[in-house]
Design a protein around this motif. Structure first.
Motif, short mmCIF file in Angstrom:
data_model
loop_
_atom_site.label_atom_id
_atom_site.label_comp_id
_atom_site.label_asym_id
_atom_site.label_seq_id
_atom_site.Cartn_x
_atom_site.Cartn_y
_atom_site.Cartn_z
N TYR A 36 0.84 -1.18 0.00
CA TYR A 36 0.00 0.00 0.00
C TYR A 36 0.88 1.24 0.00
O TYR A 36 1.94 1.28 0.63
N PHE A 89 3.76 0.58 2.58
CA PHE A 89 3.53 -0.45 3.58
C PHE A 89 3.45 -1.81 2.91
O PHE A 89 2.69 -2.00 1.95
N PHE A 102 0.12 -5.31 8.83
CA PHE A 102 0.98 -4.35 8.15
C PHE A 102 2.36 -4.28 8.79
O PHE A 102 2.51 -4.44 10.01
N GLY A 103 3.37 -3.99 7.96
CA GLY A 103 4.67 -3.60 8.46
C GLY A 103 4.63 -2.14 8.90
O GLY A 103 3.59 -1.47 8.79
N TYR B 35 -8.69 0.53 11.82
CA TYR B 35 -7.26 0.48 12.12
C TYR B 35 -6.87 1.76 12.85
O TYR B 35 -7.47 2.80 12.67
N HIS B 41 4.51 2.09 15.08
CA HIS B 41 3.66 0.90 15.17
C HIS B 41 2.94 0.58 13.86
O HIS B 41 2.31 -0.46 13.73
N GLY B 42 3.00 1.48 12.92
CA GLY B 42 2.33 1.22 11.65
C GLY B 42 0.82 1.22 11.81
O GLY B 42 0.25 1.93 12.65
N LEU B 43 0.16 0.38 11.03
CA LEU B 43 -1.30 0.24 11.07
C LEU B 43 -1.65 -1.03 11.84
O LEU B 43 -1.18 -2.11 11.52
N ARG B 44 -2.51 -0.88 12.83
CA ARG B 44 -2.91 -2.02 13.65
C ARG B 44 -4.43 -2.16 13.66
O ARG B 44 -5.15 -1.19 13.83
#
Lengths: 112, 112
Positions: A36, A89, A102-103, B35, B41-44
């Motif tokens: 993404y 991402f 996701f990273g 999210y 932390h990116g997307l969680r």
């Protein structure tokens, strides 16, 4: 423990160069790997994706290389343009319906 | 063009406050997701849903409730907001057969 890891955290390239973004994952059951692209102030948008049955996926200047044995993949952006400056991402999932893992992202800056 | 609309786009509340984030999709997608995005932390994934009345727990559900009232509408509820919930929240929808997530533009929440 981060299930999907990305490197580098940030990357700067000159216009026309190839940017290489790396991604690795822990869960060997993951079988779908989208990338993404996110511009500041916007939500992420799907750029390109690959499934675990393929080792390469190409879409214009964007190519994913996938190594299932090593649980690694990379995104190559050839002939980089300033408009490619964004955060990318890497993500993974086993089942679409359960959402993506996701990273942390790689911030790419392309200078003219 | 797939459309996911979030409201409010910006919200400031105090610790212990009550917050509802709204999401509407006009894609006729079955799946919707919440999210949070944080630096480092990116997307969680917080919660997701298969359809009206359904709710599934994501990876970071503590302190959040969610409700899917219709196929179009998915709400995220913070009943006792804490400063740790200061974040950028994204809603997304997807069609099961493609797995592609369509994200909204995000809701920035600040808890003082």
């Amino acid at each position: 423990q981060q299930q999907v890891r990305q490197s580098p955290q940030s990357l700067t390239v000159w216009e026309g160069e190839t940017a290489i973004l790396n991604c690795s994952y822990e869960d060997s059951t993951f079988n779908y790997f989208p990338w993404y692209q996110q511009f500041p102030g916007e939500g992420p948008a799907l750029l390109i994706s690959i499934s675990s049955v393929s080792d390469k996926k190409e879409d214009g200047r964007f190519t994913i290389f996938f190594n299932k044995r090593e649980k690694k993949l990379s995104l190559h952006i050839t002939d980089s343009q300033p408009g490619d400056s964004a955060t990318y991402f890497c993500a993974a999932s086993l089942n679409y319906a359960q959402g993506l893992t996701f990273g942390l992202g790689t911030r790419v800056s392309v200078f003219p | 063009e797939a459309a996911v609309t979030q409201s409010p786009r910006n919200k400031v509340t105090v610790t212990g406050g009550n917050v509802t984030l709204s999401c509407r999709q006009t894609n006729s997608h079955n799946y919707m997701y919440w999210y949070r995005q944080d630096t480092g932390h990116g997307l969680r994934l917080i919660h997701y849903s298969y359809g009206a009345g359904n709710l599934q727990i994501g990876d970071v559900p503590d302190g959040y409730k969610a409700t899917r009232t219709t196929q179009e509408d998915f709400f995220l509820l913070l009943e006792l907001a804490s400063p740790s919930q200061t974040s950028l929240y994204f809603c997304a929808s997807s069609e099961r057969t493609t797995g592609q997530l369509y994200f909204g533009e995000g809701s920035k929440l600040t808890v003082l």
